[in-house]
Design an enzyme around this catalytic site. Sequence first.
Site, PDB file in Angstrom:
ATOM      1  N   ASN A 279     -10.051   4.607 -28.328  1.00 16.80           N
ATOM      2  CA  ASN A 279     -10.342   5.028 -29.694  1.00 16.80           C
ATOM      3  C   ASN A 279     -10.549   6.526 -29.860  1.00 16.80           C
ATOM      4  O   ASN A 279     -10.739   6.997 -30.969  1.00 16.80           O
ATOM      5  CB  ASN A 279     -11.568   4.285 -30.227  1.00 16.80           C
ATOM      6  CG  ASN A 279     -11.387   2.786 -30.151  1.00 16.80           C
ATOM      7  OD1 ASN A 279     -12.090   2.103 -29.436  1.00 16.80           O
ATOM      8  ND2 ASN A 279     -10.409   2.277 -30.883  1.00 16.80           N
TER       9      ASN A 279
ATOM     10  N   CYS B 297     -30.766   6.939 -32.056  1.00  9.71           N
ATOM     11  CA  CYS B 297     -31.761   6.461 -33.021  1.00  9.71           C
ATOM     12  C   CYS B 297     -32.273   5.119 -32.499  1.00  9.71           C
ATOM     13  O   CYS B 297     -32.182   4.854 -31.307  1.00  9.71           O
ATOM     14  CB  CYS B 297     -31.162   6.359 -34.428  1.00  9.71           C
ATOM     15  SG  CYS B 297     -29.813   5.173 -34.622  1.00  9.71           S
ATOM     16  N   GLY B 298     -32.782   4.284 -33.368  1.00  5.70           N
ATOM     17  CA  GLY B 298     -33.305   3.001 -32.921  1.00  5.70           C
ATOM     18  C   GLY B 298     -32.238   2.087 -32.346  1.00  5.70           C
ATOM     19  O   GLY B 298     -32.420   1.484 -31.293  1.00  5.70           O
ATOM     20  N   THR B 299     -31.093   1.968 -33.052  1.00  2.35           N
ATOM     21  CA  THR B 299     -30.023   1.078 -32.597  1.00  2.35           C
ATOM     22  C   THR B 299     -28.697   1.800 -32.328  1.00  2.35           C
ATOM     23  O   THR B 299     -27.817   1.235 -31.694  1.00  2.35           O
ATOM     24  CB  THR B 299     -29.727  -0.011 -33.649  1.00  2.35           C
ATOM     25  OG1 THR B 299     -29.230   0.634 -34.839  1.00  2.35           O
ATOM     26  CG2 THR B 299     -30.966  -0.845 -33.951  1.00  2.35           C
ATOM     27  N   GLY B 300     -28.523   2.990 -32.853  1.00  2.00           N
ATOM     28  CA  GLY B 300     -27.257   3.703 -32.772  1.00  2.00           C
ATOM     29  C   GLY B 300     -26.306   3.333 -33.895  1.00  2.00           C
ATOM     30  O   GLY B 300     -25.307   4.017 -34.125  1.00  2.00           O
TER      31      GLY B 300
ATOM     32  N   ASP C  85     -33.278  11.027 -34.088  1.00  2.00           N
ATOM     33  CA  ASP C  85     -34.378  10.953 -35.044  1.00  2.00           C
ATOM     34  C   ASP C  85     -35.642  10.635 -34.253  1.00  2.00           C
ATOM     35  O   ASP C  85     -35.634  10.673 -33.016  1.00  2.00           O
ATOM     36  CB  ASP C  85     -34.089   9.915 -36.136  1.00  2.00           C
ATOM     37  CG  ASP C  85     -33.997   8.484 -35.626  1.00  2.00           C
ATOM     38  OD1 ASP C  85     -34.193   8.237 -34.403  1.00  2.00           O
ATOM     39  OD2 ASP C  85     -33.725   7.591 -36.446  1.00  2.00           O
TER      40      ASP C  85
ATOM     41  N   LYS D 229      -2.491   3.464 -32.845  1.00  2.00           N
ATOM     42  CA  LYS D 229      -3.634   2.861 -33.540  1.00  2.00           C
ATOM     43  C   LYS D 229      -4.599   3.933 -34.015  1.00  2.00           C
ATOM     44  O   LYS D 229      -5.117   3.861 -35.137  1.00  2.00           O
ATOM     45  CB  LYS D 229      -4.320   1.851 -32.622  1.00  2.00           C
ATOM     46  CG  LYS D 229      -3.414   0.691 -32.257  1.00  2.00           C
ATOM     47  CD  LYS D 229      -3.970  -0.129 -31.123  1.00  2.00           C
ATOM     48  CE  LYS D 229      -2.925  -1.098 -30.622  1.00  2.00           C
ATOM     49  NZ  LYS D 229      -3.244  -1.648 -29.331  1.00  2.00           N
TER      50      LYS D 229
ATOM     51  N   GLY E 167     -26.864   3.069 -37.387  1.00  2.00           N
ATOM     52  CA  GLY E 167     -26.937   3.952 -38.556  1.00  2.00           C
ATOM     53  C   GLY E 167     -26.351   5.322 -38.277  1.00  2.00           C
ATOM     54  O   GLY E 167     -25.652   5.898 -39.120  1.00  2.00           O
TER      55      GLY E 167
END
Length: 164
Positions: free
Chosen positions: A112, A78-81, A23, A149, A83
């Site tokens: 994961n 994005c800003g923090t990752g 973004d 898992k 969202g």
Amino acid sequence: MNTAADARATDMKAKPTIAIGCDDAGIVMKNAMVAHLEGLGHEIADLSAREDEDYPDVAERVAVYVAEGRYDRGILVCGTGIGMAIAANKVPGIRAAQIPDPYSAERARKSNDAQIACFGNRTMGTEMALVCLDHWLDSDFAGGSSAPKVEKIKRVEFRHLHAA
């Protein structure tokens, strides 16, 4: 089902193809990542936000490209990752992880099987993001004790998709 990703996986020397998007908060870091990835020989699709879009739109687009097998992996900035990771994880079959450090980058893949890495331009410097990106790219799903898992994660997703 044979996908382009399946065909590429049979060629052990092939570098993963990557769908990337950001973004307005992630443009600088995303541009550095694109240059870095192109320098490493990766095929890149830049699916970044258009003028009328927000981060959930970008996250969905990249996640769908990966889920459909059009690209092997995805990167979101994005800003923090955070969202971007939340939005991408809404696409069935996707495991997206916010990457804050090299160890987490490696574990996101090895433990994961995360196909999408999410980075925060406001929470880490570009040089550290590139280090983390390299750790993520150089790691593969290890299977072993992590495989059951990841299968449980898939079953949780399946149950809730079919309960709705």
